[in-house]
Design a protein around this motif. Structure first.
Motif, PDB file in Angstrom:
ATOM      1  N   TYR A  34      48.200-101.009  38.704  1.00 29.44           N
ATOM      2  CA  TYR A  34      49.161-101.818  37.920  1.00 29.44           C
ATOM      3  C   TYR A  34      49.611-103.052  38.599  1.00 29.44           C
ATOM      4  N   GLY A  35      50.000-104.109  37.935  1.00 27.21           N
ATOM      5  CA  GLY A  35      50.397-105.095  38.488  1.00 27.21           C
ATOM      6  C   GLY A  35      51.963-105.458  38.240  1.00 27.21           C
ATOM      7  N   VAL A  36      52.883-105.734  39.017  1.00 31.02           N
ATOM      8  CA  VAL A  36      54.295-105.844  38.759  1.00 31.02           C
ATOM      9  C   VAL A  36      54.710-107.391  39.404  1.00 31.02           C
ATOM     10  N   PHE A  37      55.222-108.154  38.506  1.00 26.86           N
ATOM     11  CA  PHE A  37      56.012-109.435  39.219  1.00 26.86           C
ATOM     12  C   PHE A  37      57.541-109.310  38.821  1.00 26.86           C
ATOM     13  N   ASP A  38      58.130-109.504  40.117  1.00 26.01           N
ATOM     14  CA  ASP A  38      59.683-109.391  40.137  1.00 26.01           C
ATOM     15  C   ASP A  38      60.401-110.594  39.933  1.00 26.01           C
ATOM     16  N   GLY A  39      59.789-111.827  39.550  1.00 27.94           N
ATOM     17  CA  GLY A  39      60.136-113.085  39.508  1.00 27.94           C
ATOM     18  C   GLY A  39      60.061-113.785  40.891  1.00 27.94           C
ATOM     19  N   THR A  40      59.425-113.442  41.849  1.00 26.15           N
ATOM     20  CA  THR A  40      59.253-114.076  43.107  1.00 26.15           C
ATOM     21  C   THR A  40      57.805-113.735  43.560  1.00 26.15           C
ATOM     22  N   GLU A  41      57.509-112.254  43.559  1.00 22.16           N
ATOM     23  CA  GLU A  41      56.088-112.011  44.288  1.00 22.16           C
ATOM     24  C   GLU A  41      55.729-111.123  43.283  1.00 22.16           C
ATOM     25  N   PHE A  42      54.156-111.352  43.246  1.00 18.28           N
ATOM     26  CA  PHE A  42      52.937-110.413  42.328  1.00 18.28           C
ATOM     27  C   PHE A  42      52.581-109.278  43.243  1.00 18.28           C
ATOM     28  N   LYS A  43      52.555-107.882  42.825  1.00 19.42           N
ATOM     29  CA  LYS A  43      51.935-106.935  43.675  1.00 19.42           C
ATOM     30  C   LYS A  43      51.147-106.231  42.624  1.00 19.42           C
ATOM     31  N   LEU A  44      50.030-105.775  43.410  1.00 20.22           N
ATOM     32  CA  LEU A  44      49.246-104.704  42.854  1.00 20.22           C
ATOM     33  C   LEU A  44      49.520-103.248  43.443  1.00 20.22           C
ATOM     34  N   ASN A  45      50.130-102.267  42.641  1.00 22.79           N
ATOM     35  CA  ASN A  45      50.607-100.931  43.078  1.00 22.79           C
ATOM     36  C   ASN A  45      49.740 -99.796  42.479  1.00 22.79           C
ATOM     37  N   THR A  46      49.723 -98.691  43.291  1.00 20.56           N
ATOM     38  CA  THR A  46      48.933 -97.601  42.398  1.00 20.56           C
ATOM     39  C   THR A  46      50.157 -96.513  42.143  1.00 20.56           C
ATOM     40  N   PHE A  47      49.829 -95.717  40.959  1.00 18.31           N
ATOM     41  CA  PHE A  47      50.842 -94.936  40.472  1.00 18.31           C
ATOM     42  C   PHE A  47      50.270 -93.646  40.988  1.00 18.31           C
ATOM     43  N   PHE A  50      49.410 -92.183  32.444  1.00 19.18           N
ATOM     44  CA  PHE A  50      49.616 -93.380  31.899  1.00 19.18           C
ATOM     45  C   PHE A  50      51.169 -93.348  31.376  1.00 19.18           C
ATOM     46  N   VAL A  51      51.474 -92.122  30.526  1.00 20.63           N
ATOM     47  CA  VAL A  51      52.779 -92.020  29.797  1.00 20.63           C
ATOM     48  C   VAL A  51      53.687 -91.914  30.723  1.00 20.63           C
ATOM     49  N   ALA A  52      53.640 -91.127  31.922  1.00 18.44           N
ATOM     50  CA  ALA A  52      54.556 -90.969  32.824  1.00 18.44           C
ATOM     51  C   ALA A  52      54.991 -92.212  33.552  1.00 18.44           C
ATOM     52  N   TRP A  53      53.761 -93.245  33.632  1.00 15.50           N
ATOM     53  CA  TRP A  53      54.119 -94.527  34.487  1.00 15.50           C
ATOM     54  C   TRP A  53      54.955 -95.464  33.511  1.00 15.50           C
ATOM     55  N   LEU A  54      54.716 -95.257  32.119  1.00 15.61           N
ATOM     56  CA  LEU A  54      55.412 -95.934  31.353  1.00 15.61           C
ATOM     57  C   LEU A  54      57.053 -95.682  31.173  1.00 15.61           C
ATOM     58  N   ASP A  55      57.159 -94.260  31.642  1.00 19.54           N
ATOM     59  CA  ASP A  55      58.471 -93.696  31.694  1.00 19.54           C
ATOM     60  C   ASP A  55      59.181 -94.472  32.767  1.00 19.54           C
ATOM     61  N   THR A  56      58.542 -94.651  33.789  1.00 14.52           N
ATOM     62  CA  THR A  56      59.046 -95.282  35.041  1.00 14.52           C
ATOM     63  C   THR A  56      59.209 -96.617  34.927  1.00 14.52           C
ATOM     64  N   ILE A  57      58.747 -97.303  34.388  1.00 14.70           N
ATOM     65  CA  ILE A  57      58.962 -98.898  34.193  1.00 14.70           C
ATOM     66  C   ILE A  57      59.944 -99.138  33.071  1.00 14.70           C
ATOM     67  N   LYS A  58      60.367 -98.297  32.259  1.00  8.29           N
ATOM     68  CA  LYS A  58      61.396 -98.480  31.152  1.00  8.29           C
ATOM     69  C   LYS A  58      62.611 -98.984  31.642  1.00  8.29           C
ATOM     70  N   LYS A  59      63.134 -98.546  32.693  1.00  8.81           N
ATOM     71  CA  LYS A  59      64.356 -99.064  33.389  1.00  8.81           C
ATOM     72  C   LYS A  59      64.434-100.460  33.790  1.00  8.81           C
ATOM     73  N   ASP A  60      63.436-101.199  33.879  1.00 11.95           N
ATOM     74  CA  ASP A  60      63.136-102.546  34.271  1.00 11.95           C
ATOM     75  C   ASP A  60      62.477-103.455  34.028  1.00 11.95           C
ATOM     76  N   ALA A  61      61.928-102.953  32.980  1.00 12.92           N
ATOM     77  CA  ALA A  61      60.599-103.886  32.458  1.00 12.92           C
ATOM     78  C   ALA A  61      61.377-104.668  31.480  1.00 12.92           C
ATOM     79  N   GLU A  62      60.908-106.000  31.653  1.00 12.37           N
ATOM     80  CA  GLU A  62      61.460-107.144  30.568  1.00 12.37           C
ATOM     81  C   GLU A  62      60.093-107.208  29.541  1.00 12.37           C
ATOM     82  N   VAL A  63      58.904-107.185  30.163  1.00 13.50           N
ATOM     83  CA  VAL A  63      57.633-107.595  29.336  1.00 13.50           C
ATOM     84  C   VAL A  63      56.551-106.791  30.053  1.00 13.50           C
TER      85      VAL A  63
END
Length: 255
Positions: free
Chosen positions: A240-253, A35-48
């Protein structure tokens, strides 16, 4: 209602049901590291980042004591907040005895019920999902006991070594506390969060209704332009879920 613009390639991330600490500290540690590794990967583009309940398998805040452990997870969340990433935390049925530790130490607001968000042009309803919809009456009765101020006052009088150990045992073993023991799809007509989502849409529109609790990754259409999303978990699915402003996806880390 909270609004996020998600400009300049920024994204909103969602995760739930990590249940850190279960079934033992030793068995939980690899999942925490992942989970910590995943948090590291989203740090670059996460707003929330939305943490949608049951981050811990048990959590109780005494006046001056919190449960031992989870240093890497809490430290990484603090790092993300210090970088300006907004984090919203929803209590689940396992960590519902939150108070103000996250607000004071991590600057992370804690929510005890659904919240509505505007993410760019899309409207989201977000919550853990426990006790919502029809059925699950045994848990709903139990939750009333757990959230009663007198019950919390009584538990606080137990020494933390005894109280935390007892609660951790019950959290793993007791189905009424743990929620659904059998992680299996019941069918759209019997999934009570699907029913709950459809009922909410009768009075107000949401593009996405995002919940945890069921531990099953699901994306189900519940209206002409509405989707029910269950985020899965970080025990067997690592979704985890990710929304890029247009589309919502469920991805696997990946592990």
């Amino acid at each position: 209602m909270n609004s996020f613009s998600l400009l300049d390639g920024k994204k909103a991330y969602f995760a739930s049901d990590q249940h850190f600490g279960a079934p033992t500290t030793e068995e939980s540690r690899p999942r925490e590291d992942r989970f910590v590794a995943w948090l590291d990967t989203i740090k670059k583009d996460a707003e929330v980042l939305f943490l949608v309940g049951d981050l811990f398998d048990f959590w109780f805040e005494y006046r001056t004591v919190v449960p031992k452990g989870f240093v890497r997870v809490l430290g990484k969340l603090a790092e993300l907040r210090d970088c300006g990433i907004v984090i919203h935390f929803f209590v689940g049925n396992h960590d519902l005895w939150m108070h103000d530790y996250f607000q004071k130490e991590l600057d992370i607001p804690v929510f005890y019920d659904n919240q509505v968000y505007q993410l760019r042009q899309q409207r989201f309803l977000v919550g853990h999902g426990d006790g919502k919809g029809p059925g699950d009456k045994g848990y709903k009765r139990m939750k009333k006991v757990f959230t009663n101020p007198f019950s919390k006052w009584l538990f606080r009088w137990l020494h933390p070594d005894l109280g935390v150990r007892l609660a951790q045992y019950l959290s793993v073993k007791n189905k009424l506390i743990s929620g659904d023991a059998d992680v299996r799809f019941l069918g759209e007509d019997k999934e009570w969060l699907v029913q709950y989502s459809r009922r909410k849409l009768e009075t107000e529109h949401y593009d996405y209704l995002v919940f945890g609790h069921r531990h099953l990754p699901m994306v189900i259409s519940v209206g002409e332009k509405s989707q029910y999303v269950n985020l899965g978990d970080w025990i067997g699915y690592f979704t985890y879920g990710v929304f890029d402003g247009t589309e919502f996806k469920l991805n696997t880390f990946p592990g």
